[in-house]
Design an enzyme around this catalytic site. Structure first.
Site, PDB file in Angstrom:
ATOM      1  N   THR A 144     -14.177  37.978  29.352  1.00 38.44           N
ATOM      2  CA  THR A 144     -15.027  39.126  29.636  1.00 38.44           C
ATOM      3  C   THR A 144     -16.392  38.915  29.009  1.00 38.44           C
ATOM      4  O   THR A 144     -16.517  38.236  27.978  1.00 38.44           O
ATOM      5  CB  THR A 144     -14.396  40.442  29.108  1.00 38.44           C
ATOM      6  OG1 THR A 144     -15.424  41.406  28.919  1.00 38.44           O
ATOM      7  CG2 THR A 144     -13.701  40.246  27.777  1.00 38.44           C
ATOM      8  N   SER A 179     -14.560  44.998  19.764  1.00 41.54           N
ATOM      9  CA  SER A 179     -13.273  45.689  19.604  1.00 41.54           C
ATOM     10  C   SER A 179     -12.191  44.649  19.337  1.00 41.54           C
ATOM     11  O   SER A 179     -12.410  43.446  19.577  1.00 41.54           O
ATOM     12  CB  SER A 179     -12.906  46.470  20.874  1.00 41.54           C
ATOM     13  OG  SER A 179     -12.465  45.562  21.884  1.00 41.54           O
ATOM     14  N   TYR A 181      -9.615  44.303  21.071  1.00 42.91           N
ATOM     15  CA  TYR A 181      -9.297  43.728  22.383  1.00 42.91           C
ATOM     16  C   TYR A 181     -10.252  42.579  22.697  1.00 42.91           C
ATOM     17  O   TYR A 181      -9.826  41.480  23.044  1.00 42.91           O
ATOM     18  CB  TYR A 181      -9.407  44.811  23.487  1.00 42.91           C
ATOM     19  CG  TYR A 181      -9.770  44.229  24.830  1.00 42.91           C
ATOM     20  CD1 TYR A 181      -8.882  43.420  25.522  1.00 42.91           C
ATOM     21  CD2 TYR A 181     -11.043  44.441  25.387  1.00 42.91           C
ATOM     22  CE1 TYR A 181      -9.239  42.853  26.745  1.00 42.91           C
ATOM     23  CE2 TYR A 181     -11.395  43.883  26.595  1.00 42.91           C
ATOM     24  CZ  TYR A 181     -10.489  43.087  27.269  1.00 42.91           C
ATOM     25  OH  TYR A 181     -10.849  42.517  28.457  1.00 42.91           O
ATOM     26  N   HIS A 182     -11.569  42.831  22.574  1.00 40.43           N
ATOM     27  CA  HIS A 182     -12.534  41.772  22.889  1.00 40.43           C
ATOM     28  C   HIS A 182     -12.329  40.566  21.969  1.00 40.43           C
ATOM     29  O   HIS A 182     -12.492  39.420  22.381  1.00 40.43           O
ATOM     30  CB  HIS A 182     -13.970  42.311  22.786  1.00 40.43           C
ATOM     31  CG  HIS A 182     -14.321  43.252  23.906  1.00 40.43           C
ATOM     32  ND1 HIS A 182     -14.341  44.617  23.756  1.00 40.43           N
ATOM     33  CD2 HIS A 182     -14.627  43.012  25.203  1.00 40.43           C
ATOM     34  CE1 HIS A 182     -14.665  45.184  24.916  1.00 40.43           C
ATOM     35  NE2 HIS A 182     -14.838  44.236  25.809  1.00 40.43           N
ATOM     36  N   LYS A 185      -9.758  38.211  23.249  1.00 37.59           N
ATOM     37  CA  LYS A 185     -10.253  37.314  24.303  1.00 37.59           C
ATOM     38  C   LYS A 185     -11.009  36.135  23.688  1.00 37.59           C
ATOM     39  O   LYS A 185     -10.977  35.026  24.218  1.00 37.59           O
ATOM     40  CB  LYS A 185     -11.178  38.050  25.275  1.00 37.59           C
ATOM     41  CG  LYS A 185     -10.651  39.351  25.821  1.00 37.59           C
ATOM     42  CD  LYS A 185      -9.506  39.172  26.761  1.00 37.59           C
ATOM     43  CE  LYS A 185      -9.944  38.900  28.168  1.00 37.59           C
ATOM     44  NZ  LYS A 185      -8.785  38.979  29.097  1.00 37.59           N
ATOM     45  N   ALA A 243     -16.416  52.801  32.773  1.00 38.82           N
ATOM     46  CA  ALA A 243     -17.509  53.783  32.796  1.00 38.82           C
ATOM     47  C   ALA A 243     -17.935  54.123  34.224  1.00 38.82           C
ATOM     48  O   ALA A 243     -18.052  55.304  34.573  1.00 38.82           O
ATOM     49  CB  ALA A 243     -18.690  53.257  31.994  1.00 38.82           C
ATOM     50  N   LEU A 244     -18.104  53.088  35.060  1.00 40.79           N
ATOM     51  CA  LEU A 244     -18.597  53.350  36.414  1.00 40.79           C
ATOM     52  C   LEU A 244     -17.609  54.212  37.214  1.00 40.79           C
ATOM     53  O   LEU A 244     -18.010  55.169  37.891  1.00 40.79           O
ATOM     54  CB  LEU A 244     -18.861  52.025  37.138  1.00 40.79           C
ATOM     55  CG  LEU A 244     -19.660  52.131  38.415  1.00 40.79           C
ATOM     56  CD1 LEU A 244     -21.042  52.709  38.159  1.00 40.79           C
ATOM     57  CD2 LEU A 244     -19.798  50.763  39.080  1.00 40.79           C
TER      58      LEU A 244
HETATM   59  N1  LIG Z   1     -11.111  45.367  35.181  1.00 40.84           N
HETATM   60  C1  LIG Z   1     -12.266  44.932  34.713  1.00 40.84           C
HETATM   61  O1  LIG Z   1     -13.313  45.555  34.891  1.00 40.84           O
HETATM   62  C2  LIG Z   1     -12.326  43.633  33.948  1.00 40.84           C
HETATM   63  C3  LIG Z   1     -13.577  43.174  33.496  1.00 40.84           C
HETATM   64  C4  LIG Z   1     -13.651  41.969  32.782  1.00 40.84           C
HETATM   65  C5  LIG Z   1     -12.489  41.256  32.531  1.00 40.84           C
HETATM   66  N2  LIG Z   1     -11.288  41.724  32.977  1.00 40.84           N
HETATM   67  C6  LIG Z   1     -10.097  40.945  32.654  1.00 40.84           C
HETATM   68  O2  LIG Z   1      -9.274  40.766  33.799  1.00 40.84           O
HETATM   69  C7  LIG Z   1      -7.900  40.844  33.421  1.00 40.84           C
HETATM   70  C8  LIG Z   1      -7.196  41.864  34.285  1.00 40.84           C
HETATM   71  O3  LIG Z   1      -7.809  43.136  34.171  1.00 40.84           O
HETATM   72  P1  LIG Z   1      -7.271  44.349  35.037  1.00 40.84           P
HETATM   73  O4  LIG Z   1      -8.330  45.375  35.055  1.00 40.84           O
HETATM   74  O5  LIG Z   1      -6.706  43.832  36.290  1.00 40.84           O
HETATM   75  O6  LIG Z   1      -6.087  44.866  34.085  1.00 40.84           O
HETATM   76  P2  LIG Z   1      -4.729  45.653  34.476  1.00 40.84           P
HETATM   77  O7  LIG Z   1      -4.267  46.359  33.254  1.00 40.84           O
HETATM   78  O8  LIG Z   1      -4.916  46.440  35.719  1.00 40.84           O
HETATM   79  O9  LIG Z   1      -3.727  44.437  34.814  1.00 40.84           O
HETATM   80  C9  LIG Z   1      -3.160  43.604  33.830  1.00 40.84           C
HETATM   81  C10 LIG Z   1      -1.745  43.276  34.295  1.00 40.84           C
HETATM   82  O10 LIG Z   1      -1.171  42.338  33.363  1.00 40.84           O
HETATM   83  C11 LIG Z   1       0.157  42.724  33.083  1.00 40.84           C
HETATM   84  N3  LIG Z   1       0.496  42.219  31.735  1.00 40.84           N
HETATM   85  C12 LIG Z   1      -0.083  42.556  30.557  1.00 40.84           C
HETATM   86  N4  LIG Z   1       0.509  41.886  29.546  1.00 40.84           N
HETATM   87  C13 LIG Z   1       1.471  41.103  30.094  1.00 40.84           C
HETATM   88  C14 LIG Z   1       2.427  40.190  29.570  1.00 40.84           C
HETATM   89  N5  LIG Z   1       2.512  39.947  28.249  1.00 40.84           N
HETATM   90  N6  LIG Z   1       3.270  39.541  30.428  1.00 40.84           N
HETATM   91  C15 LIG Z   1       3.205  39.778  31.773  1.00 40.84           C
HETATM   92  N7  LIG Z   1       2.330  40.653  32.335  1.00 40.84           N
HETATM   93  C16 LIG Z   1       1.460  41.307  31.498  1.00 40.84           C
HETATM   94  C17 LIG Z   1       0.160  44.247  33.171  1.00 40.84           C
HETATM   95  O11 LIG Z   1       1.451  44.772  33.454  1.00 40.84           O
HETATM   96  C18 LIG Z   1      -0.828  44.502  34.319  1.00 40.84           C
HETATM   97  O12 LIG Z   1      -0.177  44.601  35.571  1.00 40.84           O
HETATM   98  C19 LIG Z   1      -7.866  41.181  31.935  1.00 40.84           C
HETATM   99  O13 LIG Z   1      -7.629  40.009  31.188  1.00 40.84           O
HETATM  100  C20 LIG Z   1      -9.236  41.702  31.651  1.00 40.84           C
HETATM  101  O14 LIG Z   1      -9.629  41.419  30.346  1.00 40.84           O
HETATM  102  C21 LIG Z   1     -11.181  42.887  33.685  1.00 40.84           C
END
Ligand SMILES: NC(=O)c1ccc[n+]([C@@H]2O[C@H](COP(=O)([O-])OP(=O)(O)OC[C@H]3O[C@@H](n4cnc5c(N)ncnc54)[C@H](O)[C@@H]3O)[C@@H](O)[C@H]2O)c1
Length: 294
Positions: A144, A179, A181-182, A185, A243-244
Site C-alpha cells: 500500500t 499504523s 497495519y501499515h 505491510k 474515506a471515498l
Molecule cells: N481496498 C483498498 O483500497 C486497498 C488499498 C491498498 C492496498 N490494499 C491491499 O489489498 C489487499 C486486499 O484488500 P481488500 O480491500 O480486498 O481487503 P478485504 O478485507 O476485502 O479482503 C481480504 C481477504 O483476505 C482474507 N484473509 C485475510 N487474512 C487471511 C488469512 N490469514 N488466510 C486466508 N485468507 C485471509 C479475508 O477473509 C478477505 O476475504 C490488502 O492486502 C490490502 O492491504 C487494498
C-alpha cells in the site's frame, strides 16, 4: 496460466478473480473467510450484500462456463497452505489475504498483534511454501502507498538514489507507516525483498492507493455486472470503510462529510478496474528471479 488468488473472497480479490477468469486464466481462490467474521465482530456489513463464496463461484460458472477452484483455509496454517499449493500448482500467486484496516489494527493490543501475526506470518508462509515447491512461481503481493507515509519529498516507487558524505547508493525508499497495519505491510516488503535475495524467488510488490468502485463496468458483460450473486462488497463503516466510499454515501444521504483532521490531506485513488488490469499486467510480465520488483 494458473493463478491462485489468496484473499479471493475479499474486495480486490473477488474483482481480480473474476477478471482473470474472464481473460482465460485458470483461477483458484484461497480464503479463510475471516473478513466476514471481523465484520460480525465489529457489527458492520457491506452496503451491497455479498453471497456465500460457493454460491458466487457457482453463479460465475453458470453464467460464463468458467470454473474457479476454491480452497477455504488460513495461510497462517502452513500445512494447509502448502497442501493447497501442491494441489493447485500455481504459476502465479496473487496475495490479497491480509487484515487491511488501519483503524482495526489500532483498536487495542489484541488487534495490533492479530493484524501483524496474520499478515507477517501469512506472507512468510507463502515465501517458504514457494521456496519448497514452487521456486519459479511469481508472487504478486499487495502493498500500500501507506507504507511510505507522507514525506515532504516526492515518493519514488521502491528505491531512491542517495548521495551521502561523497558516496552514492540506490537504497529502499524510507518507510514511515502510520499504523500497526501499515507497519505489517512494511515488514512483509522487507521479508519478500530478503527472500528474493537469498532464494532467488520472483516477486512484485504493488503499492496501490485507496481503491474505489464496485462494478467492473466495461470489462465484464452487463449481465454479470447486474447479477446480485456476483456483486462485490462496498464498505462504508468507520473501520473498514475507506474515506471515498464514506464521503459518497454521506453525500448521497445528505449527511455532513466526516473529514479527518484539518481536511488538507491529499491521497491517490485507484479505480477497481485499474487494479484488476494492473494485476493482469504484473502476472503476464513476471518479475525476474532474485529481483524484488516494486
Ligand atoms: N481496498 C483498498 O483500497 C486497498 C488499498 C491498498 C492496498 N490494499 C491491499 O489489498 C489487499 C486486499 O484488500 P481488500 O480491500 O480486498 O481487503 P478485504 O478485507 O476485502 O479482503 C481480504 C481477504 O483476505 C482474507 N484473509 C485475510 N487474512 C487471511 C488469512 N490469514 N488466510 C486466508 N485468507 C485471509 C479475508 O477473509 C478477505 O476475504 C490488502 O492486502 C490490502 O492491504 C487494498
Amino acid at each position: 496460466m494458473k493463478v491462485l488468488v489468496i484473499g479471493g473472497d475479499g474486495y480486490c480479490g473477488w474483482a481480480t478473480a473474476l477478471y482473470l477468469s474472464s481473460k482465460g486464466y485458470e483461477v483458484g481462490i484461497l480464503d479463510s473467510m475471516v473478513r466476514r467474521h471481523w465484520d460480525m465482530e465489529i457489527q458492520v456489513e457491506t452496503l451491497t450484500p455479498i453471497a456465500p463464496i460457493q454460491k458466487r463461484i457457482q453463479r460465475w460458472k453458470d453464467l460464463t462456463g468458467k470454473k474457479i477452484d476454491l480452497y477455504i483455509g488460513d495461510i497462517t496454517n502452513y500445512d494447509f497452505l502448502s497442501k493447497t499449493l501442491r494441489q493447485f500448482e500455481p504459476e502465479s500467486i496473487v496475495h490479497f489475504g491480509e487484515q487491511r484496516a488501519a483503524p482495526f489494527s489500532m483498536i487495542d493490543r489484541e488487534h495490533a498483534v492479530m493484524t501483524q501475526v496474520n499478515n507477517v506470518v501469512g506472507t512468510l508462509n507463502i515465501l517458504y511454501a514457494m521456496k519448497e515447491d514452487f521456486p519459479d512461481a511469481h508472487l504478486v503481493k499487495l502493498g500500500t502507498m501507506g507504507e511510505y507515509g507522507t514525506p515532504n519529498i516526492d515518493i519514488e516507487e521502491g528505491y531512491i538514489t542517495i548521495e551521502h558524505n561523497g558516496r552514492k547508493d540506490t537504497l529502499p525508499y524510507p518507510k514511515q507507516p502510520g499504523s500497526f497495519y501499515h507497519l505489517s505491510k512494511v515488514h512483509d516488503s522487507h521479508n519478500i525483498h530478503f527472500a528474493c535475495k537469498i532464494w532467488g524467488l520472483r516477486a512484485t510488490d504493488l503499492n496501490q492507493g485507496v481503491v474505489y468502485g464496485v462494478a467492473l463496468t466495461g470489462l465484464l458483460d452487463d449481465e454479470i455486472i447486474k447479477d446480485e450473486l456476483l456483486i462485490n462488497r462496498l464498505d462504508y463503516d468507520g473501520v473498514f470503510g475507506t474515506a471515498l466510499n464514506r464521503f459518497c454515501i454521506q453525500a448521497a444521504i445528505g449527511h455532513p462529510l466526516t473529514v479527518y483532521g484539518s481536511g488538507g490531506q491529499t491521497r491517490a485513488f485507484l479505480d477497481i478496474r485499474d487494479t484488476v488490469r494492473c494485476m493482469e499486467l504484473a502476472i503476464a510480465n513476471p518479475a525476474e528471479a532474485g529481483k524484488f520488483r516494486v
